[in-house]
Design a protein around this motif. Structure first.
Motif, mmCIF file in Angstrom:
data_model
loop_
_atom_site.group_PDB
_atom_site.id
_atom_site.type_symbol
_atom_site.label_atom_id
_atom_site.label_comp_id
_atom_site.label_asym_id
_atom_site.label_seq_id
_atom_site.Cartn_x
_atom_site.Cartn_y
_atom_site.Cartn_z
ATOM 1 N N LEU A 39 0.804 -1.233 0.109
ATOM 2 C CA LEU A 39 -0.079 0.015 0.194
ATOM 3 C C LEU A 39 0.922 1.269 -0.006
ATOM 4 N N LEU A 40 0.485 2.518 -0.819
ATOM 5 C CA LEU A 40 1.107 3.593 -0.843
ATOM 6 C C LEU A 40 0.543 4.459 0.173
ATOM 7 N N ASP A 41 1.131 4.653 1.253
ATOM 8 C CA ASP A 41 0.671 5.600 2.413
ATOM 9 C C ASP A 41 1.496 6.681 2.334
ATOM 10 N N PHE A 42 0.929 7.811 2.091
ATOM 11 C CA PHE A 42 1.841 9.192 2.238
ATOM 12 C C PHE A 42 2.780 9.269 3.268
ATOM 13 N N GLN A 47 -0.840 0.296 11.154
ATOM 14 C CA GLN A 47 -1.698 -0.800 10.347
ATOM 15 C C GLN A 47 -2.563 -0.107 9.534
ATOM 16 N N VAL A 48 -3.111 -1.130 8.788
ATOM 17 C CA VAL A 48 -4.303 -0.686 7.828
ATOM 18 C C VAL A 48 -5.542 -0.274 8.527
ATOM 19 N N THR A 49 -6.218 0.879 8.091
ATOM 20 C CA THR A 49 -7.155 1.151 8.947
ATOM 21 C C THR A 49 -8.189 1.758 8.031
ATOM 22 N N SER A 50 -9.565 2.158 8.670
ATOM 23 C CA SER A 50 -10.467 2.624 7.737
ATOM 24 C C SER A 50 -10.832 4.107 8.573
ATOM 25 N N PRO A 51 -11.643 5.076 7.619
ATOM 26 C CA PRO A 51 -11.958 6.242 8.531
ATOM 27 C C PRO A 51 -12.351 6.281 9.925
ATOM 28 N N PRO A 62 1.307 -6.300 6.541
ATOM 29 C CA PRO A 62 1.943 -5.705 7.484
ATOM 30 C C PRO A 62 2.529 -4.422 7.464
ATOM 31 N N PRO A 63 3.048 -3.694 8.475
ATOM 32 C CA PRO A 63 3.465 -2.402 8.059
ATOM 33 C C PRO A 63 4.582 -2.197 7.599
ATOM 34 N N GLU A 64 5.502 -3.197 7.244
ATOM 35 C CA GLU A 64 6.882 -2.881 6.227
ATOM 36 C C GLU A 64 6.159 -2.753 4.967
ATOM 37 N N ARG A 65 4.894 -3.442 4.523
ATOM 38 C CA ARG A 65 4.515 -3.253 3.073
ATOM 39 C C ARG A 65 3.693 -2.132 2.778
ATOM 40 N N MET A 66 3.773 -1.286 3.751
ATOM 41 C CA MET A 66 3.203 0.107 3.390
ATOM 42 C C MET A 66 4.242 1.156 3.228
ATOM 43 N N LEU A 67 4.245 1.353 1.947
ATOM 44 C CA LEU A 67 5.408 2.388 1.527
ATOM 45 C C LEU A 67 4.883 3.829 1.348
ATOM 46 N N THR A 68 5.882 4.639 2.135
ATOM 47 C CA THR A 68 5.793 5.862 2.503
ATOM 48 C C THR A 68 6.584 6.934 1.682
ATOM 49 N N ALA A 69 6.291 8.026 1.430
ATOM 50 C CA ALA A 69 7.014 9.293 0.645
ATOM 51 C C ALA A 69 7.950 9.690 1.175
ATOM 52 N N PRO A 74 8.238 5.036 11.693
ATOM 53 C CA PRO A 74 9.012 3.917 12.235
ATOM 54 C C PRO A 74 8.559 2.722 11.846
ATOM 55 N N TRP A 75 7.521 2.506 11.335
ATOM 56 C CA TRP A 75 6.926 1.327 10.900
ATOM 57 C C TRP A 75 6.963 0.815 9.529
ATOM 58 N N ASN A 76 6.986 1.675 8.677
ATOM 59 C CA ASN A 76 6.812 1.565 7.337
ATOM 60 C C ASN A 76 8.273 1.372 6.428
#
Length: 128
Positions: A39-42, A47-51, A62-69, A74-76
């Motif tokens: 997941l691209l998360d700016f 964790q993945v969450t809803s509004p 998992p948080p390490e597969r959330m990619l940040t800009a 510290p998680w991603n």
């Protein structure tokens, strides 16, 4: 189209909202493919969450597969798509193939921009 060809992809990269069907459950083609999803998360998240916060049936990434800009979470994993050149002085010395990914949530985002897309495609290898 993704649903018809999903087995052809080694990785599936989505934004934090594209994966969800009503009820904050993964869309049917994504179910069972969580191991290939990034997941691209700016700015990043634990964790993945809803509004409305976490939901028991949410996509399990998992948080390490959330990619940040930005390199601030510290998680991603820091993807580096918003890095300043001064943060990577060695990059100027690298020889790299010109390539890119053109991304939009809907084909309407490309309407009226065909000339720009052709110019980009002529200047480097692109995945649309």
């Amino acid at each position: 189209q993704l649903a018809q060809r999903i087995d052809q992809y080694a990785l599936i990269i989505l934004d934090p909202w594209t994966w969800a069907a009503p009820g904050w459950v993964p869309k049917p083609p994504l179910r069972g493919n969580e191991a290939r999803i990034f997941l691209l998360d700016f700015f990043g998240a634990k964790q993945v969450t809803s509004p409305k916060g976490p939901h028991p049936n949410m996509l399990k990434v998992p948080p390490e597969r959330m990619l940040t800009a930005f390199p601030t979470s510290p998680w991603n994993t820091f993807l580096g798509y918003a890095i300043k050149p001064s943060q990577m002085p060695a990059a100027a010395t690298l020889s790299k193939k010109r390539q890119g990914v053109i991304w939009g949530k809907d084909a309407k985002h490309y309407q009226g921009r065909e000339g720009l897309l052709r110019a980009l495609a002529d200047s480097c290898d692109c995945e649309l």
